[in-house]
Design a protein around this motif. Sequence first.
Motif, mmCIF file in Angstrom:
data_model
loop_
_atom_site.group_PDB
_atom_site.id
_atom_site.type_symbol
_atom_site.label_atom_id
_atom_site.label_comp_id
_atom_site.label_asym_id
_atom_site.label_seq_id
_atom_site.Cartn_x
_atom_site.Cartn_y
_atom_site.Cartn_z
ATOM 1 N N ARG A 716 0.900 -1.219 0.223
ATOM 2 C CA ARG A 716 -0.075 0.054 -0.024
ATOM 3 C C ARG A 716 0.762 1.097 0.093
ATOM 4 N NH1 ARG A 716 -2.839 0.331 5.306
ATOM 5 N NH2 ARG A 716 -1.512 1.981 5.797
ATOM 6 N N SER A 717 1.962 1.278 0.966
ATOM 7 C CA SER A 717 2.856 2.410 0.866
ATOM 8 C C SER A 717 3.451 2.552 -0.489
ATOM 9 C CB SER A 717 3.823 1.971 2.064
ATOM 10 O OG SER A 717 4.846 3.152 2.146
ATOM 11 N N LEU A 718 4.065 1.463 -1.193
ATOM 12 C CA LEU A 718 4.566 1.892 -2.276
ATOM 13 C C LEU A 718 3.720 2.128 -3.479
ATOM 14 C CD1 LEU A 718 6.997 -1.446 -2.206
ATOM 15 C CD2 LEU A 718 7.814 0.894 -2.433
ATOM 16 N N ALA A 719 2.440 1.644 -3.430
ATOM 17 C CA ALA A 719 1.459 2.078 -4.373
ATOM 18 C C ALA A 719 1.365 3.643 -4.242
ATOM 19 C CB ALA A 719 0.152 1.260 -4.236
ATOM 20 N N LEU A 725 4.721 9.512 -8.031
ATOM 21 C CA LEU A 725 6.034 9.416 -9.006
ATOM 22 C C LEU A 725 5.423 9.373 -10.482
ATOM 23 C CD1 LEU A 725 8.698 7.716 -6.936
ATOM 24 C CD2 LEU A 725 8.760 10.029 -7.411
ATOM 25 N N GLY A 726 4.324 9.180 -10.754
ATOM 26 C CA GLY A 726 3.722 9.021 -12.231
ATOM 27 C C GLY A 726 4.010 7.628 -12.539
ATOM 28 N N HIS A 727 4.309 6.859 -11.722
ATOM 29 C CA HIS A 727 4.748 5.200 -12.228
ATOM 30 C C HIS A 727 3.499 4.586 -11.871
ATOM 31 C CE1 HIS A 727 8.986 6.007 -10.347
ATOM 32 N NE2 HIS A 727 8.612 6.765 -11.504
ATOM 33 N N ALA A 728 2.517 4.587 -13.163
ATOM 34 C CA ALA A 728 1.087 4.011 -13.216
ATOM 35 C C ALA A 728 0.918 2.900 -12.806
ATOM 36 C CB ALA A 728 0.295 4.738 -13.872
ATOM 37 N N GLU A 729 1.826 1.930 -13.772
ATOM 38 C CA GLU A 729 1.725 0.745 -13.851
ATOM 39 C C GLU A 729 2.127 -0.001 -12.557
ATOM 40 O OE1 GLU A 729 3.338 -1.030 -17.316
ATOM 41 O OE2 GLU A 729 2.254 -0.027 -18.604
ATOM 42 N N THR A 730 3.380 0.576 -12.086
ATOM 43 C CA THR A 730 3.944 -0.174 -10.928
ATOM 44 C C THR A 730 3.074 0.427 -9.692
ATOM 45 O OG1 THR A 730 6.267 0.423 -11.624
ATOM 46 C CG2 THR A 730 6.020 0.020 -9.280
ATOM 47 N N ALA A 731 2.475 1.397 -9.554
ATOM 48 C CA ALA A 731 1.589 1.915 -8.341
ATOM 49 C C ALA A 731 0.667 0.652 -8.478
ATOM 50 C CB ALA A 731 1.119 3.187 -8.439
ATOM 51 N N LEU A 732 -0.090 0.591 -9.631
ATOM 52 C CA LEU A 732 -1.367 -0.139 -9.609
ATOM 53 C C LEU A 732 -1.004 -1.677 -9.306
ATOM 54 C CD1 LEU A 732 -4.393 -0.422 -10.100
ATOM 55 C CD2 LEU A 732 -3.500 -0.763 -12.776
ATOM 56 N N GLU A 733 0.193 -2.252 -9.850
ATOM 57 C CA GLU A 733 0.494 -3.444 -9.361
ATOM 58 C C GLU A 733 0.788 -3.659 -8.079
ATOM 59 O OE1 GLU A 733 4.573 -6.539 -10.102
ATOM 60 O OE2 GLU A 733 4.442 -4.772 -11.233
ATOM 61 N N HIS A 734 1.323 -2.603 -7.080
ATOM 62 C CA HIS A 734 1.361 -2.644 -5.868
ATOM 63 C C HIS A 734 0.158 -2.734 -4.985
ATOM 64 C CE1 HIS A 734 5.899 -2.804 -5.053
ATOM 65 N NE2 HIS A 734 5.964 -2.103 -5.656
ATOM 66 N N SER A 735 -0.697 -1.737 -5.575
ATOM 67 C CA SER A 735 -2.246 -1.609 -5.066
ATOM 68 C C SER A 735 -2.800 -3.037 -5.325
ATOM 69 C CB SER A 735 -2.999 -0.759 -5.693
ATOM 70 O OG SER A 735 -4.034 -0.321 -5.323
ATOM 71 N N ASP A 736 -2.788 -3.665 -6.287
ATOM 72 C CA ASP A 736 -3.613 -4.822 -6.374
ATOM 73 C C ASP A 736 -2.890 -6.081 -5.614
ATOM 74 O OD1 ASP A 736 -5.126 -3.457 -8.316
ATOM 75 O OD2 ASP A 736 -4.393 -4.289 -10.023
ATOM 76 N N GLY A 766 -5.138 7.927 -14.588
ATOM 77 C CA GLY A 766 -6.565 8.496 -15.813
ATOM 78 C C GLY A 766 -7.435 7.516 -15.874
ATOM 79 N N ARG A 767 -7.815 6.690 -14.840
ATOM 80 C CA ARG A 767 -8.789 5.743 -14.872
ATOM 81 C C ARG A 767 -9.859 5.860 -14.099
ATOM 82 N NH1 ARG A 767 -5.073 0.233 -15.242
ATOM 83 N NH2 ARG A 767 -7.111 -0.936 -14.959
ATOM 84 N N GLN A 768 -10.601 7.148 -14.291
ATOM 85 C CA GLN A 768 -11.499 7.698 -13.237
ATOM 86 C C GLN A 768 -12.810 6.864 -12.903
ATOM 87 O OE1 GLN A 768 -9.955 10.204 -11.733
ATOM 88 N NE2 GLN A 768 -8.436 10.433 -13.465
ATOM 89 N N ARG A 769 -13.009 6.104 -13.832
ATOM 90 C CA ARG A 769 -14.448 5.281 -13.352
ATOM 91 C C ARG A 769 -14.254 4.127 -12.730
ATOM 92 N NH1 ARG A 769 -19.066 8.229 -14.515
ATOM 93 N NH2 ARG A 769 -18.981 9.192 -16.595
ATOM 94 N N GLU A 770 -13.068 3.678 -12.882
ATOM 95 C CA GLU A 770 -12.615 2.504 -11.904
ATOM 96 C C GLU A 770 -11.888 3.004 -10.673
ATOM 97 O OE1 GLU A 770 -9.659 -0.554 -14.056
ATOM 98 O OE2 GLU A 770 -9.753 1.059 -15.735
ATOM 99 N N ALA A 771 -11.295 4.382 -10.727
ATOM 100 C CA ALA A 771 -11.087 4.833 -9.497
ATOM 101 C C ALA A 771 -12.409 5.184 -8.554
ATOM 102 C CB ALA A 771 -10.413 6.180 -9.705
ATOM 103 N N LEU A 772 -13.190 5.617 -9.121
ATOM 104 C CA LEU A 772 -14.547 6.036 -8.488
ATOM 105 C C LEU A 772 -15.209 4.727 -7.678
ATOM 106 C CD1 LEU A 772 -16.386 8.294 -7.670
ATOM 107 C CD2 LEU A 772 -17.867 7.689 -9.977
#
Length: 930
Positions: A716-719, A725-736, A766-772
């Motif tokens: 969660r912290s790394l996500a 930092l704008g590392h969208a893919e890495t952030a999402l990977e850690h989040s999931d 930029g994935r606002q619907r999924e974010a919501l």
Amino acid sequence: MLGTLQSYIDDRPVQISAPKHRIVLARLLVDAGRIVSLEALAQAVWDAEPPADPRRAIQLYVTRLRAQLQHGGAGQLIHTHSNAYSIDVKPHQLDLGRFVSLREEARRAAAEGDLEREAKALERALAQWRGAPLADIPSESLHRETVPHLRELWLEALDRRIVVDQRRGKHADLISELVDVTAKHPTQERFWARLMSSLQATGRRADALDAYHTLRRVLSEQLGIDPSDELQSLHASILLDAAPSASGSTAGALVVPRQLPPGVTPFVGREAELARLDALLLERDRDRHAPVVVTVSGTPGVGKTALVTHWARRVADGFPDGQLWINLHGYDRGQALPPEQVLTRFLRALGLPEGRIPAGTDGLVDLYRSIMDGRRMLLVFDNARDAEQVSPLLPGAGGCLVLVTSRRPLTGVVASTGADPIILDLMSTQDARQLLERRLGDGVDAESAAVDEVVRRCARLPLALAVVAARVATHPQFSIRSIAAELASAEGPLTALAATDPVVDIPVVFSWSYDALTVDAARLFRLLALHPGPDITPAAAASLAGTSPESAKVLLRELGDAYLVTEQVPGRFGFHDLLRDYAHRLTNSQDSREERLASRDRCLDHYLVTARTAAELVHPWQLPAFGSPSTDVVAEDLRDYEQALAWFRAERHVLSAVIQQAADSCRPDRSWQIAASLVEYFYREGYWHDWVRTSSFALDQAIQHGDRLEQARAHRSLARVHARLGHAETALEHSDLGIRLLEEIDDRVELAHALSVGGIVLSSGGRQREALARFQRGFDLYGEVGGVEDEAVTIARATTLNGIGWVHALLGDYERSLACCEEALSTLIERGDPFGQAATWDSIGYAHHHLGRYEQAIGCYRTALDLARRLGARHMEADFLTHLAESYDQSADRRAADLAWKQALAVFTELGHRDAHRVRSLLRERRTKT
């Protein structure tokens, strides 16, 4: 003649005003009663540029001069000869003649031993003088050839009269006159000698010696010479407080010692310290009442002796009475020189015979200070131990400069004498590298990287660098690269720097300071090796040693006085890598394994407890629980948000090292707990890369030890940080990954936290619907797991509601966004979360901006900005400034917009943030358009 030229006949003045007539008369009077050639008269009148017919001109001048004298009633005084003239004036009619006659009378009285008659004759002779001879006669020839001789006659008579008065015991009456005479005739050594003798005879010994130094300076500056042997002998006799003999010699005159050792070659760096010493040298001449004392202190091997030797050699000529140098052996085992032994050696070096040197310390000090009174000497006391050893060696009066080197700051000397302390630090990297280059020559350039490594491994300590240079110089087959590799070896740099000569053996040199410590200070020094560095506070040191903060402060102060640690900033102590290696050796050999482990655990718990306290003051929500710390841990006393933030800032680098140490020490729980405590601080300050590093390390430790909950928290912290930092893919990977782990272990509160962070990650990508959807799921889950009494969950739910409102704004539903964010803001204000309030005010401002309500947007952004600045949240401050600038720009306030963007650029640049480039480009474009 002995003054301005004046003529009298029967006490009536005869006026002769024409300049050339006065020259002719003066020239005739110089040789009164003797024939003066026409050529001599022409030389006096015109020097080297006579007229076409000088004979005719001289005849005309003489004719007119005769007429003037005859008119005054003098009769025929000037007689004509073949190509010459003479004047008939008897010696008693001329002041010069009377002066010569009275000098002869004085000589006869002297030959008969009649001082009274000689003194009266000399006084009458000198009374003939009214000033400089022929003062108003405009003749270069007379002033060049005649006046100097007349002046010397006057000086001889004056000197003889002073000598006679001195023999008559009139020393006190003469001093004022002699001061005036030496001022008017500063290069006349005889008058300085008389002044020194009279001053000494009236008990003014220091003034007599000062007069000698004034003369020496005058002669050096004006003539480039030293005082005569007679003056030097007189000076020595005054120093010995013995009167000169009739022949002018002294019994046992003092010698001028030159004891400075050879300087260090090459000497590199220390420009600031040398300039400081140069400035202090000037103080010696300004204050004659006390010696200038300078203490030079620093850690073992830092180059104190080299600095002092180099400077002393450079200024030695400014100390005409010599230089004394002594190694006091203050830190040699059992060899520290007692003051009485040093004073005896000094007095011998100054030329005193054994029979005049007293036995007791008090007598030695009294005689030494009497001898030194008025002397201008450079004294160097090397390797002093304390004020008790140094104080008896200090001269009492001014004129001397004293340099004292020590491994301690010698506070007692500074306090009692007003000494100027110079604390010598490690060399700069540039100077350390230059030292190696100068000693090793051209081969250094080819091994530049190895040289840098040697400088680093030697901790920029001059003695260590000198040892390395000597090894390479005496073993040409050794490369610098091989020395660097040896320094980096597992055995540590001290092994590579060991030497058979104890003077340059680094561990031995360190041991001289270590052995002088008290038992408790020595133990703390050893245990400091267990601290990961780079520096430590008294509270952390107290935990390390298992003692009280007050005791730790006292022990750290003792270590600081020995320069085994350095207080670089108030309250923070550290030591360089060579001392750390030395402390490691000592603790491994002298402290049991159990004691070392207990000390290490207390230190880790100090940082865990204090980090947890600081984190609670910064952001008291979402912090995981931790186990019980050691019972004798001393935490820092943090009481508010500002103190907590200041502690994090001061300890940031230490905490990174502590996290690593915890993992290496098989304490992974401490590792990830401390890492978790740092997250909100890193977020506020914008230390993204520190955040990535510590959270990645915590994740690795959690994986190694199979702790799935800590893995999820680290994900969660790394996500969060990778999203920032704008590392969208890495952030999402850690989040999931984190969400999946929490679903498996069924920790619903942690899952709600992870879902809220997941919304941030998706929105930033930029994935606002999924974010919501993810925000909404987290919001609902918070509602299920916590009630209104659970403050942490309530605040987290309100923060998530702000995230929902933010996404609605990004999707264009600004009214719905305002509804969500205003509801969230109300809760956050009620619960007292200023950080959440700042973020929510920004969201509300964003919605108003896009609804065209720019004034309302500006008000919201300014409120958010004020909160961010109060919190010290620099990255939020920069974000809010860019939003504020956009609203100013839309409201046609271009000036305010540019100012806000410039402020944002300054913060982004300071943080090293990628948005700095974007704002800089925007400002450039705006300038181009205008």
